[in-house]
Design an enzyme around this catalytic site. Structure first.
Site, PDB file in Angstrom:
ATOM      1  N   SER A1003       0.834  -1.194   0.000  1.00  0.00           N
ATOM      2  CA  SER A1003       0.000   0.000   0.000  1.00  0.00           C
ATOM      3  C   SER A1003       0.871   1.246   0.000  1.00  0.00           C
ATOM      4  O   SER A1003       2.086   1.182   0.234  1.00  0.00           O
ATOM      5  CB  SER A1003      -0.910   0.012   1.234  1.00  0.00           C
ATOM      6  OG  SER A1003      -0.129   0.163   2.404  1.00  0.00           O
ATOM      7  N   HIS A1004       0.255   2.406  -0.240  1.00  0.00           N
ATOM      8  CA  HIS A1004       1.024   3.654  -0.312  1.00  0.00           C
ATOM      9  C   HIS A1004       1.793   3.915   0.977  1.00  0.00           C
ATOM     10  O   HIS A1004       2.990   4.231   0.940  1.00  0.00           O
ATOM     11  CB  HIS A1004       0.084   4.829  -0.601  1.00  0.00           C
ATOM     12  CG  HIS A1004       0.767   6.152  -0.494  1.00  0.00           C
ATOM     13  ND1 HIS A1004       1.577   6.651  -1.482  1.00  0.00           N
ATOM     14  CD2 HIS A1004       0.786   7.069   0.522  1.00  0.00           C
ATOM     15  CE1 HIS A1004       2.058   7.824  -1.101  1.00  0.00           C
ATOM     16  NE2 HIS A1004       1.591   8.102   0.097  1.00  0.00           N
ATOM     17  N   VAL A1005       1.116   3.771   2.120  1.00  0.00           N
ATOM     18  CA  VAL A1005       1.791   4.093   3.377  1.00  0.00           C
ATOM     19  C   VAL A1005       2.935   3.120   3.646  1.00  0.00           C
ATOM     20  O   VAL A1005       3.973   3.496   4.226  1.00  0.00           O
ATOM     21  CB  VAL A1005       0.779   4.119   4.550  1.00  0.00           C
ATOM     22  CG1 VAL A1005       0.290   2.712   4.902  1.00  0.00           C
ATOM     23  CG2 VAL A1005       1.381   4.785   5.775  1.00  0.00           C
TER      24      VAL A1005
END
Length: 1399
Positions: A1003-1005
């Site tokens: 995921s982005h985070v």
């Protein structure tokens, strides 16, 4: 059964332990201040002269203060009363003189009629005495009692005087007055009374004694009219049931049979037909007669359905349980234009503006008039403002008190000018206040005191000769009571409905009859309002069920009237259940707060049977008589608990502590018993010879109480559906009253099995049978029938019994294996699905658990790993359900609770308690037990490490990462965040993020954490997480490995040696180069250069023709750098440009709300014709579909998508990210990559070096169903994850199965991807900050993984995962460096849609 009485109450579906524990806090029966009514000037619109008001007296010190009481309207609307003397005095042909008196010239005559079977004793009293204010002060004599008893049946306007006597006003008749009484209790032998002239304060007595008049005895009626024998049999059965189902001798049997015949003959003699009687006796489902032999056959359990130990469940397709109904989403609040403030409300608003703290405020309504009481606290003083818009001049009759109920004369120093001291009180005149901003004139008075011993102010108002009081009592103002908070704007509620409920609450407090009738009146409005309207009714009814509202106040009501009101409300709920299937879950919850009710006999039996119990068991005084009085006047759900407490007390060999234990555990304290209108002062006291009879009779009586009050009680619900079947001898055998027609074959036997095993310690067979019964019922609950509500109450009872049984098994499950806990989880999940609307996700979870059981039985090595994914998805489903409850119910609870003055603690935990009392809480408890077991079985450990970086920092605990993503910490910080969605930024100064949440590894985070060298890990052990949270503020060192995190406390000196601190200043070496418009609005893939497009577009163009032939690359075109600026400068968009320039200046001034305004402004851009022409040409030449070929609307959709990509330059996350690293935001340019969407079966992301371990020999990938947005976006749940060695690409190893409940699919379409010059800068992770927008909206589909070949077909799984790994390896070899790759699978073929260097 004392330990389960709380489960059998009307409100048991909702009452959690926390609610019950807090009941003792209530100051009175509800914890809500009493409301007010006012005497109107006239009670009738007839030409009769105005009637004087009732008057009661109360002593304050040595002084008698007269208080005039109004006549109160009943029902939900005020009624106009007028009295006809002829009607009152009509005694009928059976009337006879009972007594005549002459006292000091006052003549008094008493006539009466002897009761016949089924009728009442009527008493007519006439007095020749000229007065408009006569009161009959009276009671009755029963049996050998020396003291008066207060009868249950009372004339209108009768009041209870200090629980010592009743007071009933006479009606004026010619030169005298008259009154009619109806005596219902057959034990009554005489009436005793005095007469009080209230206006003259004169008592009329019989030579100084009470008047005593014996009543005529019951007459016997004989008739030769014939009546069918079958009806006599049914009537005899009903008589036997009312009398407690006693065992009769043959002689008594015959006597009862003839008595039943006599009752029916009387009805015929009064004009009823045989058909009328038959219809009445068989109204609710009919009467069945079965001979003894047939009964014996029926009682046998068919072997095909049952074994000795358990039932055989039928195999069913779980998809038949599916409930999917469109429901309108909650937006704002549903209300109407606010009403203008009244004069008194405007006056109060002016007073509140002086800045003093408001301690108490209340407005009492008297028809169209209002009275305001406002208490403020200027420095060191207490100021009381009382105002009203009454037109007649008002006088305040007042005093001071140290506690409620006291009247102390106020000191002369505090009296307003013109006041008069009256010994125990004072009187002060109101002054007139008028103002241009008030709609009309207001009278007011102001009192001011130094802070001292006085705590309150009692008062009444005098208007001419009329006393104005608070519902017959003194007004009382508390000085120290903190004014309740403002209810707010009602956002997220049906505000208009809730305001209406609040207006009607004072009427609803009179009795359950009033409350249920008002609820019935509001049902149409609630239905029209939709989900929020029914949520409002539920909140109101639950506040009632949890005793947060007054159940009864100054009003006597018959049990059958309560029962009829319940019947009316539940009938409306029943019809709504059929007509509005999308609201069935809310309707079920409302029904759980309301007793079943029922017309006629059902409620009346509460009155009749308690008399039989008292007579049969010789317990006619003391506590039983006090309870009898309460039951006759205002029965309530508390009576179920009282009855259970008596049974427990008797069973314990008369241990009084057991009686109080049962009461207290279910929220009834001594204070609550004393708060009833008919208070219970005494404790029970029985003798041993009464024990057997009381246990039998009270046990039967409990069923009667539950029949009215406990709709969801299992035994009474089953009895109500199956019908009352005789258990006696002779004519009672074989009579079955009120069975629900059309029950499934074998259903009665199933219910008997349940009742026979309901107390089993081993609950597995019981829970299976309860679920089987619910499944059998379900088809009947989906169609209309007259007895639907009885079936619904049965279903609610079965649901509750399942929860109770499973919770009873927790101790046994502590030592059970994982297969047993999984099985119980499926049972509870099935129960929850049966009770839920929109249950598609729950059903797929259930199918997943069943697949896990199948894998376990086949000894699959992955069964625990797969079960863990189902557990994670189930937990997400429970979270979603809890959020729905919170979203729908909590705003209404907060708004209405504040309006009604409900205790703040009860408001705050409202939704929490609803969740705790349902199957969702039971399921949550089971999966919490199962989680560590599965993790151990699957060798998963307590951590998943996403970014393994050793750090030192100070612990801080936050609710969600999103709330602090823009914060800058001034020291190295380890964030323990309860929620992480996946799209957040990591705040400056953060060195680690630890969470129980489950964002995808890719995921982005997660990517941001690895790029920024931030430790990031998910903790699955709640004990470890709690320990970390407890270390808030402490300095810790984290040492992560690939599957674990070791932490320890360190000293301040160790911080300096840490090399993993994130400085506040971003890298200063990162620069953006402003891109210029290259002269083209659109370009093909062959024209992709660094000056025209970003790395995303160039990489996809580079792959074309270089990857293996089995890897597909989608065709692409682009709108290059500078096109946005060119379009903005076009004369078509001059206004947009000017507006953007103004908004950008606001950004420079750090007005960040301008970001949203900028995005909306960008969407106003118009396309230059040259852009449209060039883009169309390039797309056609590349073989891509041109949206405009399908019509102008399709092109508009495409143009809007392009503008949304450009506008994402100003989304908050991207903007603040560039600020942190000191990038010039104006230099950021956005190209748009245009690709045809591949309607994917699966989407994937590959990191060709394992990001968790850093192992470059191993590929890590994640796969989701449908489009990849659920993987890279903030969609809850985990993807399927796997690793694969580059030297063995045909042997992928699954690390985790998917738990994402949602997949996205789309029609053949085009996607517009962001491709900025700031996404792939060295040292700055800009990827994923900007938006990619499909032209068409994706369809959200709830995923059924149990039928997915990627999950259950090992050969297919190996093929797909190997192909993904092979594509990743080929692309890495092509670039010669680790790659971050996105792609999809369509019909087994791999497509790569973008690649970039792995960071």
């Amino acid at each position: 059964m004392s330990n389960s009485v709380g489960q059998n109450l009307m409100q048991q579906h909702f009452l959690g332990a926390n609610v019950l524990e807090r009941q003792s806090r209530l100051k009175n029966s509800s914890g809500v201040p009493k409301s007010s009514f006012c005497a109107a000037a006239s009670l009738t619109k007839s030409s009769a002269p105005p009637r004087k008001f009732q008057i009661s007296t109360k002593f304050y010190g040595n002084r008698l203060i007269t208080k005039r009481k109004p006549k109160l309207a009943t029902g939900s609307h005020r009624r106009v009363f007028s009295f006809s003397p002829r009607a009152v005095l009509a005694a009928g042909t059976a009337s006879q003189h009972l007594a005549r008196f002459n006292v000091d010239g006052v003549e008094l005559q008493v006539d009466g009629s002897a009761p016949t079977s089924g009728s009442l004793t009527q008493v007519n009293i006439r007095i020749m005495y000229h007065s408009d204010s006569l009161l009959l002060h009276w009671g009755v004599k029963c049996g050998g009692n020396e003291n008066w008893v207060l009868p249950s049946r009372q004339p209108e306007r009768t009041i209870n005087y200090k629980n010592r006597a009743l007071r009933t006003p006479f009606a004026k008749s010619g030169s005298g007055s008259c009154l009619k009484l109806e005596i219902e209790d057959p034990r009554t032998q005489a009436i005793e009374f005095l007469i009080f002239d209230e206006a003259r304060n004169r008592w009329i007595k019989n030579n100084g004694q009470n008047f005593h008049v014996k009543l005529p005895q019951k007459e016997t009626m004989i008739s030769n009219i014939s009546v069918p024998e079958d009806l006599v049999q049914v009537q005899a059965y009903l008589r036997w049931e009312r009398k407690g189902r006693q065992m009769y001798s043959p002689e008594k049997e015959k006597e009862e049979y003839e008595a039943a015949r006599a009752e029916l003959l009387e009805e015929i003699a009064r004009g009823a037909s045989v058909d009328d009687i038959r219809s009445k006796l068989t109204k609710k489902g009919g009467v069945e007669f079965k001979d003894t032999a047939n009964n014996e056959k029926t009682n046998k359990i068919p072997q095909r359905h049952f074994s000795a130990e358990r039932i055989q469940r039928r195999q069913r397709d779980l998809m038949v349980l599916l409930n999917k109904h469109p429901v309108k989403s909650v937006v704002g609040s549903i209300s109407v234009e606010p009403k203008p403030l009244t004069a008194v409300e405007s006056f109060a608003k002016k007073l509140e503006m002086d800045g003093s703290a408001v301690m108490n405020k209340k407005i009492y309504k008297f028809g169209d008039m209002e009275v305001l009481v406002l208490v403020t606290k200027p420095a060191g003083k207490t100021k009381i403002h009382i105002g009203s818009d009454f037109q007649e001049p008002l006088t305040l009759h007042w005093a001071l008190s140290e506690r409620a109920g006291e009247w102390h004369p106020p000191p002369r120093t505090v009296l307003p000018p013109g006041s008069v001291s009256l010994g125990g009180a004072a009187e002060s005149k109101f002054l007139t206040h008028s103002s241009d901003d008030l709609p009309k004139q207001v009278q007011c008075i102001e009192l001011e005191f130094e802070d001292g011993n006085f705590k309150g102010l009692p008062f009444v108002l005098l208007s001419g000769e009329k006393w104005i009081k608070n519902n017959g009592s003194d007004f009382y103002v508390e000085f120290s009571q903190k004014f309740k908070q403002d209810a707010g704007d009602g956002k997220g509620t049906s505000k208009f409905l809730l305001d209406r409920i609040a207006e009607l609450e004072s009427e609803a407090q009179k009795s359950f009859m009033h409350r249920f009738n008002i609820a019935s009146d509001l049902m149409d409005q609630a239905k029209d309002t939709g989900e929020l309207g029914l949520a409002g009714i539920l909140v109101w009814m639950r506040f009632m069920a949890t005793r947060q509202l007054i159940w009864n106040k100054n009003y006597n009501v018959k049990p059958r009237e309560i029962s009829n009101a319940q019947d009316r409300l539940t009938n409306l709920l029943q019809s709504t259940y059929i007509s509005h299937p999308q609201y069935r879950e809310l309707l079920r919850m409302i029904m759980s707060t309301v007793g079943r009710g029922g017309e006629g006999d059902v409620g009346q039996r509460i009155r009749d049977e308690i008399l039989v119990i008292q007579r049969n068991n010789r317990c006619e005084g003391g506590m039983m008589e006090e309870w009898h009085q309460k039951l006759h006047n205002n029965t309530s759900p508390d009576d179920v608990i009282i009855c259970q407490a008596l049974l427990d007390y008797i069973k314990s060999d008369f241990d009084i502590s057991v009686y109080w234990k049962t009461l207290n555990e279910n929220g009834i304290t001594k204070e609550r018993l004393l708060s009833y209108d008919r208070a219970i002062h005494s404790e029970p006291s029985f003798t041993r010879d009464q024990k057997d009879g009381l246990l039998r009779d009270l046990g039967d009586y409990m069923r009667t109480l539950k029949a009215v009050h406990s709709g969801a009680d299992l035994e009474s619900a089953i009895s109500n559906c199956m019908g009352y079947q005789a258990e006696g001898k002779g004519f009672m055998v074989g009579v079955q009253i009120n069975p629900v027609p059309g029950l499934p074959s074998g259903f009665p036997e199933l219910l008997r099995f349940i009742l026979g095993h309901v107390e089993d310690r081993n609950v597995e067979a019981l829970v299976e049978s309860l679920l089987e019964a619910r499944q059998e019922l379900r088809p009947l609950l989906l169609k209309s029938c007259d007895r639907l509500k009885d079936l619904l109450f049965l279903d609610l009872a079965l649901d509750s019994a399942i929860r109770t049984a499973v919770e009873r098994s927790y101790e046994d499950l502590n030592n059970a294996g994982p297969d047993k806990i999984v099985y119980f989880t499926t049972l509870v999940l099935e129960n929850l699905a049966l009770s839920s609307d929109d249950n598609e996700d729950l059903i797929y979870c259930l199918k997943g658990w069943q697949h896990a059981i199948s894998m376990c039985r086949s000894q699959s090595g992955h069964w625990a790993l797969y079960a863990k994914s189902v557990l994670d998805r189930t937990r997400l489903g429970l979270t979603s359900k809890a959020e729905w409850y919170q979203h729908i119910l909590q705003p209404s609870a907060e708004y209405l609770g504040t309006l009604l003055g409900v205790d703040p603690w009860a408001i705050n935990i409202f939704t929490e308690e609803i969740i705790r009392a349902g199957s969702a809480a039971t399921l949550s408890s089971l999966i919490n037990r199962l989680d560590p077991v599965l993790r151990k079985t699957a060798n998963l450990g307590s951590w998943q490490v996403i970014s393994p970086v050793e750090v030192v920092g100070y612990v801080d605990v936050v609710e969600e990462l999103l709330a602090v993503q823009d914060k800058s910490y001034d020291r190295p910080t380890i964030l323990v965040a309860k929620r992480v969605k996946g799209e957040e930024e990591i705040p400056d100064g953060t060195v680690a993020v630890l969470t129980p949440d489950m964002p995808d590894v890719l995921s982005h985070v997660s990517v941001r954490a690895r790029n920024c060298k931030v430790c990031f890990a998910t903790c699955f052990d709640p004990n470890i997480l709690a320990d970390l949270q407890a270390k808030k503020g402490k300095l810790l060192r984290l040492k992560p490995s690939s599957a674990d995190v070791v932490y320890s406390e360190v000293k301040e000196g160790d911080l300096a040696g840490s090399s993993n601190l994130r400085g506040d200043d971003g890298p200063s070496s990162i620069n953006l180069v402003r891109k210029q418009f290259g002269g083209k609005y659109a370009i093909s893939a062959e024209e992709f250069t660094p000056e025209m497009v970003g790395a995303k577009s160039r990489n996809i163009s580079y792959l074309k023709g270089k990857v293996p032939s089995w890897v597909g690359i989608p065709t692409s075109v682009a709108l290059p750098f500078g096109v946005f600026e060119k379009v903005l400068s076009d004369k078509l968009n001059q206004g947009v440009l000017e507006k953007l320039q103004i908004l950008k200046k606001k950004l420079v001034e750090e007005d960040f709300e301008a970001l949203g305004e900028i995005r909306q402004t960008v969407l106003q851009l118009a396309p230059p014709p040259e852009l449209v022409k060039e883009l169309k040409t390039k797309m056609h030449k590349s073989g891509m579909p041109w949206p405009g070929d399908e019509g102008e609307q399709r092109w508009e959709q495409a143009w809007t998508a392009i503008k949304k990509v450009w506008a994402s330059k100003w989304n908050e996350r991207a903007y603040f990210s560039t600020r942190k690293v000191k990038l010039d935001h104006d230099y950021l340019c956005m190209a748009v990559l245009v690709q045809e969407i591949i309607n994917a079966d699966y989407a994937f992301v590959i990191h060709t070096t394992n990001p968790s371990s850093g192992d470059s020999s191993e590929i890590y990938a994640e796969v989701v169903k449908g489009l990849g947005e659920t993987l890279v976006g903030a969609y809850p749940g985990r993807a399927l994850s796997f690793v694969c060695k580059k030297n063995n690409l045909n042997s992928p190893q699954v690390l985790g199965y998917p738990s994402k409940p949602i997949a996205l699919f789309i029609r053949r379409s085009v996607i517009f991807r962001s491709d900025s010059n700031g996404e792939d800068l060295e040292g700055y992770a800009g990827a994923g900050l900007y938006d990619s927008v499909p032209m068409d909206e994706e369809e959200k589909v709830v995923v059924d993984y149990s039928t997915d070949r990627l999950i259950n077909d090992s050969k297919f799984q190996r093929s797909i995962l190997s192909s993904i790994a092979g594509a990743g390896n080929a692309i890495e070899e092509l670039y010669g460096s680790p790659q971050d790759i996105e792609g999809v699978i369509r019909d087994g073929k791999v497509y790569v849609v973008q690649t970039r260097p792995q960071m």
